[in-house]
Design a protein around this motif. Structure first.
Motif, PDB file in Angstrom:
ATOM      1  N   LEU A  10       0.801  -1.218   0.000  1.00 39.98           N
ATOM      2  CA  LEU A  10       0.000   0.000   0.000  1.00 39.98           C
ATOM      3  C   LEU A  10       0.836   1.271   0.000  1.00 39.98           C
ATOM      4  N   GLY A  11       2.151   1.119   0.156  1.00 36.85           N
ATOM      5  CA  GLY A  11       3.029   2.274   0.163  1.00 36.85           C
ATOM      6  C   GLY A  11       2.891   3.144   1.395  1.00 36.85           C
ATOM      7  N   MET A  12       2.711   2.489   2.544  1.00 38.00           N
ATOM      8  CA  MET A  12       2.577   3.251   3.780  1.00 38.00           C
ATOM      9  C   MET A  12       3.254   2.504   4.919  1.00 38.00           C
ATOM     10  N   SER A  13       3.372   3.153   6.069  1.00 40.77           N
ATOM     11  CA  SER A  13       4.044   2.531   7.206  1.00 40.77           C
ATOM     12  C   SER A  13       3.143   1.506   7.886  1.00 40.77           C
ATOM     13  N   GLN A  14       3.770   0.608   8.638  1.00 38.45           N
ATOM     14  CA  GLN A  14       3.011  -0.390   9.383  1.00 38.45           C
ATOM     15  C   GLN A  14       2.120   0.277  10.424  1.00 38.45           C
ATOM     16  N   TYR A  15       2.648   1.303  11.081  1.00 47.95           N
ATOM     17  CA  TYR A  15       1.880   1.946  12.146  1.00 47.95           C
ATOM     18  C   TYR A  15       0.596   2.545  11.584  1.00 47.95           C
ATOM     19  N   TYR A  16       0.710   3.334  10.536  1.00 46.79           N
ATOM     20  CA  TYR A  16      -0.489   3.994  10.037  1.00 46.79           C
ATOM     21  C   TYR A  16      -1.407   3.048   9.275  1.00 46.79           C
ATOM     22  N   PHE A  17      -0.851   2.011   8.673  1.00 50.14           N
ATOM     23  CA  PHE A  17      -1.747   1.017   8.077  1.00 50.14           C
ATOM     24  C   PHE A  17      -2.616   0.386   9.164  1.00 50.14           C
ATOM     25  N   CYS A  18      -2.012  -0.048  10.274  1.00 47.01           N
ATOM     26  CA  CYS A  18      -2.776  -0.649  11.380  1.00 47.01           C
ATOM     27  C   CYS A  18      -3.808   0.341  11.915  1.00 47.01           C
ATOM     28  N   HIS A  19      -3.372   1.570  12.138  1.00 49.09           N
ATOM     29  CA  HIS A  19      -4.233   2.594  12.722  1.00 49.09           C
ATOM     30  C   HIS A  19      -5.429   2.897  11.818  1.00 49.09           C
ATOM     31  N   LEU A  20      -5.156   3.111  10.522  1.00 46.87           N
ATOM     32  CA  LEU A  20      -6.217   3.497   9.601  1.00 46.87           C
ATOM     33  C   LEU A  20      -7.104   2.319   9.225  1.00 46.87           C
TER      34      LEU A  20
END
Length: 303
Positions: A228-238
């Motif tokens: 998805l081209g994003m960080s693990q933290y923000y993927f989990c959060h979002l």
């Protein structure tokens, strides 16, 4: 007279100084962001060392333990009693900080979970905060933190139950642990941005399609975040904002849904269904299936 330099060690090197091998280790499980080891040790001494990783220690048991801890030339006695274990006390040894300790002669046994986290992984999480400068954690001795305590116990349980198939869960817990360390144990304040809307619909659809296409594989959280081209933290959060559940919970639910379809094929064994749906073994499959459906796979087949 030359000053003796502390020995620089990595997570695996800790075993060289321990009287016993770890009772449990994630070394062979393929975890990429965190290493867990569960030790039960007699009287021991650790010479002055400097860790390459941050070390989070979760003391366990009920026996009285006293040891002398030395950091940056300052010595202090640390004591654990039964109330300290039940209150969820933890310790944090920052990377690159020279430390040493030795247990008092009265100590009969010491038991703990050690979690080793790469500073680069914590720094990646820090880049999602508004203050992503160089990350330094605070030395912390015998502080009650039930969240870290429960994260360590949950990681141990996942490793015991799922083995090599616990990588996705380990990634999720390491991400949560790193964010918690940045919020409460960093020398600089980190604040994570709040996102009210969750993942964009296209990104959410992309994540779901990726998970469904790889259900039988040993997925990692970083695989999806990278896709998805994003960080693990923000993927989990979002992702949780969008769906109401964590990526790991969603993965388990999707595997159970796939298992339901396969269980309707009478020629399929429960073991083969478990393996094809990405579960570690039949026991792990039955546990997750019962949690999601209220019945075990055999009962579902007969219903």
């Amino acid at each position: 007279m030359s000053v003796k330099e502390p020995l620089v060690i990595g997570s695996i090197d800790w075993q060289k100084f321990m009287p016993n091998s770890p009772m449990l280790t994630s070394y062979q499980a393929g975890w990429s962001s965190i290493l867990l080891e569960h030790y039960r040790l007699p009287l021991m001494d650790l010479p002055e060392v400097s860790n390459l990783q941050h070390v989070v220690v979760i003391p366990l048991g009920h026996q009285a333990v006293d040891f002398e801890f030395v950091a940056e030339g300052r010595s202090q006695t640390v004591s654990y009693r039964e109330k300290d274990y039940t209150s969820g006390c933890i310790e944090i040894y920052p990377a690159e900080l020279p430390i040493s300790f030795h247990s008092h002669p009265t100590v009969k046994a010491m038991e703990a979970i050690n979690c080793y986290i790469e500073p680069t992984f914590v720094a990646q999480i820090a880049h999602e905060s508004v203050n992503p400068d160089r990350v330094e954690l605070l030395l912390t001795l015998k502080k009650a933190d039930l969240l870290i305590h429960q994260l360590g116990l949950a990681l141990r349980s996942s490793l015991e139950a799922d083995g090599a198939r616990s990588r996705f869960y380990a990634d999720s817990m390491a991400t949560a642990l790193s964010a918690h360390l940045l919020l409460y144990y960093s020398t600089r304040k980190h604040h994570f941005r709040e996102h009210e809307d969750g993942l964009p619909k296209q990104k959410l659809r992309q994540a779901i399609e990726y998970i469904q296409a790889h259900l039988g594989e040993n997925l990692s959280l970083s695989d999806i975040a990278t896709e998805l081209g994003m960080s693990q933290y923000y993927f989990c959060h979002l992702f949780k904002r969008s769906t109401g559940i964590s990526p790991h919970q969603f993965l388990i639910h999707q595997r159970v849904e796939q298992a339901k379809q396969l269980l309707r094929q009478p020629e399929r064994t429960i073991t083969s269904v478990a393996m094809d749906c990405g579960f570690a073994n039949q026991s792990h499959f039955a546990k997750c299936f019962r949690r999601c459906t209220g019945m075990n796979p055999n009962q579902f087949r007969k219903s």
